[in-house]
Design a protein around this motif. Structure first.
Motif, PDB file in Angstrom:
ATOM      1  N   VAL A   5       0.846  -1.195   0.000  1.00 20.16           N
ATOM      2  CA  VAL A   5       0.000   0.000   0.000  1.00 20.16           C
ATOM      3  C   VAL A   5       0.883   1.246   0.000  1.00 20.16           C
ATOM      4  N   GLY A   6       1.833   1.299   0.919  1.00 17.20           N
ATOM      5  CA  GLY A   6       2.730   2.452   1.007  1.00 17.20           C
ATOM      6  C   GLY A   6       3.573   2.615  -0.249  1.00 17.20           C
ATOM      7  N   ALA A   7       4.081   1.501  -0.772  1.00 12.76           N
ATOM      8  CA  ALA A   7       4.907   1.563  -1.978  1.00 12.76           C
ATOM      9  C   ALA A   7       4.113   2.105  -3.160  1.00 12.76           C
ATOM     10  N   LEU A   8       2.911   1.589  -3.365  1.00 16.24           N
ATOM     11  CA  LEU A   8       2.091   2.043  -4.499  1.00 16.24           C
ATOM     12  C   LEU A   8       1.612   3.477  -4.313  1.00 16.24           C
ATOM     13  N   GLY A  41      -6.427  -4.145   0.721  1.00 17.97           N
ATOM     14  CA  GLY A  41      -7.819  -4.519   0.498  1.00 17.97           C
ATOM     15  C   GLY A  41      -8.250  -4.239  -0.929  1.00 17.97           C
ATOM     16  N   THR A  42      -9.383  -4.797  -1.307  1.00 19.64           N
ATOM     17  CA  THR A  42      -9.897  -4.671  -2.666  1.00 19.64           C
ATOM     18  C   THR A  42     -10.132  -3.221  -3.055  1.00 19.64           C
ATOM     19  N   ASP A  43     -10.757  -2.440  -2.192  1.00 18.22           N
ATOM     20  CA  ASP A  43     -11.042  -1.042  -2.510  1.00 18.22           C
ATOM     21  C   ASP A  43      -9.764  -0.218  -2.663  1.00 18.22           C
ATOM     22  N   ALA A  44      -8.824  -0.406  -1.728  1.00 20.79           N
ATOM     23  CA  ALA A  44      -7.558   0.337  -1.791  1.00 20.79           C
ATOM     24  C   ALA A  44      -6.778  -0.066  -3.036  1.00 20.79           C
ATOM     25  N   TYR A  45      -6.778  -1.356  -3.345  1.00 20.35           N
ATOM     26  CA  TYR A  45      -6.080  -1.846  -4.531  1.00 20.35           C
ATOM     27  C   TYR A  45      -6.683  -1.227  -5.796  1.00 20.35           C
ATOM     28  N   GLY A  46      -8.005  -1.264  -5.904  1.00 18.47           N
ATOM     29  CA  GLY A  46      -8.682  -0.702  -7.072  1.00 18.47           C
ATOM     30  C   GLY A  46      -8.376   0.772  -7.257  1.00 18.47           C
ATOM     31  N   LYS A  47      -8.367   1.515  -6.163  1.00 17.35           N
ATOM     32  CA  LYS A  47      -8.074   2.957  -6.227  1.00 17.35           C
ATOM     33  C   LYS A  47      -6.638   3.205  -6.690  1.00 17.35           C
ATOM     34  N   LEU A  48      -5.696   2.453  -6.115  1.00 14.06           N
ATOM     35  CA  LEU A  48      -4.299   2.638  -6.486  1.00 14.06           C
ATOM     36  C   LEU A  48      -4.054   2.281  -7.948  1.00 14.06           C
ATOM     37  N   VAL A  49      -4.633   1.176  -8.407  1.00 16.57           N
ATOM     38  CA  VAL A  49      -4.463   0.768  -9.808  1.00 16.57           C
ATOM     39  C   VAL A  49      -5.064   1.819 -10.736  1.00 16.57           C
ATOM     40  N   LEU A  73       1.227  -9.628  -7.939  1.00 16.22           N
ATOM     41  CA  LEU A  73       2.189  -9.071  -8.885  1.00 16.22           C
ATOM     42  C   LEU A  73       1.671  -9.168 -10.318  1.00 16.22           C
ATOM     43  N   ALA A  74       1.042 -10.285 -10.664  1.00 18.75           N
ATOM     44  CA  ALA A  74       0.487 -10.461 -12.013  1.00 18.75           C
ATOM     45  C   ALA A  74      -0.668  -9.502 -12.253  1.00 18.75           C
ATOM     46  N   SER A  75      -1.505  -9.323 -11.255  1.00 16.26           N
ATOM     47  CA  SER A  75      -2.635  -8.412 -11.392  1.00 16.26           C
ATOM     48  C   SER A  75      -2.158  -6.975 -11.601  1.00 16.26           C
ATOM     49  N   LEU A  76      -1.171  -6.560 -10.831  1.00 11.58           N
ATOM     50  CA  LEU A  76      -0.608  -5.215 -11.009  1.00 11.58           C
ATOM     51  C   LEU A  76      -0.058  -5.038 -12.416  1.00 11.58           C
ATOM     52  N   ALA A  77       0.675  -6.026 -12.885  1.00  7.71           N
ATOM     53  CA  ALA A  77       1.249  -5.949 -14.230  1.00  7.71           C
ATOM     54  C   ALA A  77       0.153  -5.906 -15.288  1.00  7.71           C
TER      55      ALA A  77
END
Length: 170
Positions: A5-8, A41-49, A73-77
């Protein structure tokens, strides 16, 4: 332990507000992707992406460690137009060369997608960035036997292009 989270969030912050000179904006992550310090979490991930995509930042990874979170890692890529590499009996020089190539690769950022009328649903719901050096897969369902024509308007290094495919089910 990685604070993904912090890195992204740091990545998003670094690229926010920078004027685009049509150069590549890429991040390479080396690690296991396991975030025990702060769960993503899903919401935080979606927002960052979403923010990474808006900034046109690709995230590529080299997964190393005893327990690599390959799905993350695959999802981010996949969602940001990056790539994921794993050791797979390759030398450090081969991995470094592959990561450097991934940063220089052209990424086509979809700006508008026209799905065929025959498509009932598609996953992911938003067309991900396209790369010439890896496949992009959409999963969904059809109504009928004709898959139709997929048209995608993309931004490639600041220039608009239109891509079109005549599809057929297999």
């Amino acid at each position: 332990s990685t604070d993904m989270v912090g890195a992204l969030q740091t990545v998003v912050k670094e690229f926010t507000g920078r004027e685009s000179d049509n150069s590549h904006k890429s991040v390479i992550y080396v690690g296991d992707g396991v975030s025990r310090a702060k769960l993503l979490g899903t919401d935080a991930y979606g927002k960052l992406v979403k923010e990474l995509v808006e900034q046109r930042v690709t995230v590529s990874s080299y997964g190393v460690g005893p327990q690599v979170n390959v799905p993350l890692l695959a999802s981010l890529a996949n969602h940001t137009g990056g790539v994921v590499l794993a050791p797979e009996n390759k030398s450090a020089q081969q991995i470094g060369t592959a990561l450097a190539s991934s940063v220089r690769a052209t990424v086509a950022w979809p700006t508008k997608t026209e799905y065929p009328a025959e498509w009932k649903e598609t996953f992911p719901g938003v067309m991900p960035p396209l790369r010439a050096d890896r496949d992009t897969i959409l999963i969904g369902s059809l109504e009928g036997r004709d898959a139709g024509t997929l048209t995608v308007s993309v931004d490639v290094a600041g220039k608009s292009q239109e891509l079109q495919w005549q599809l057929r089910p297999e």
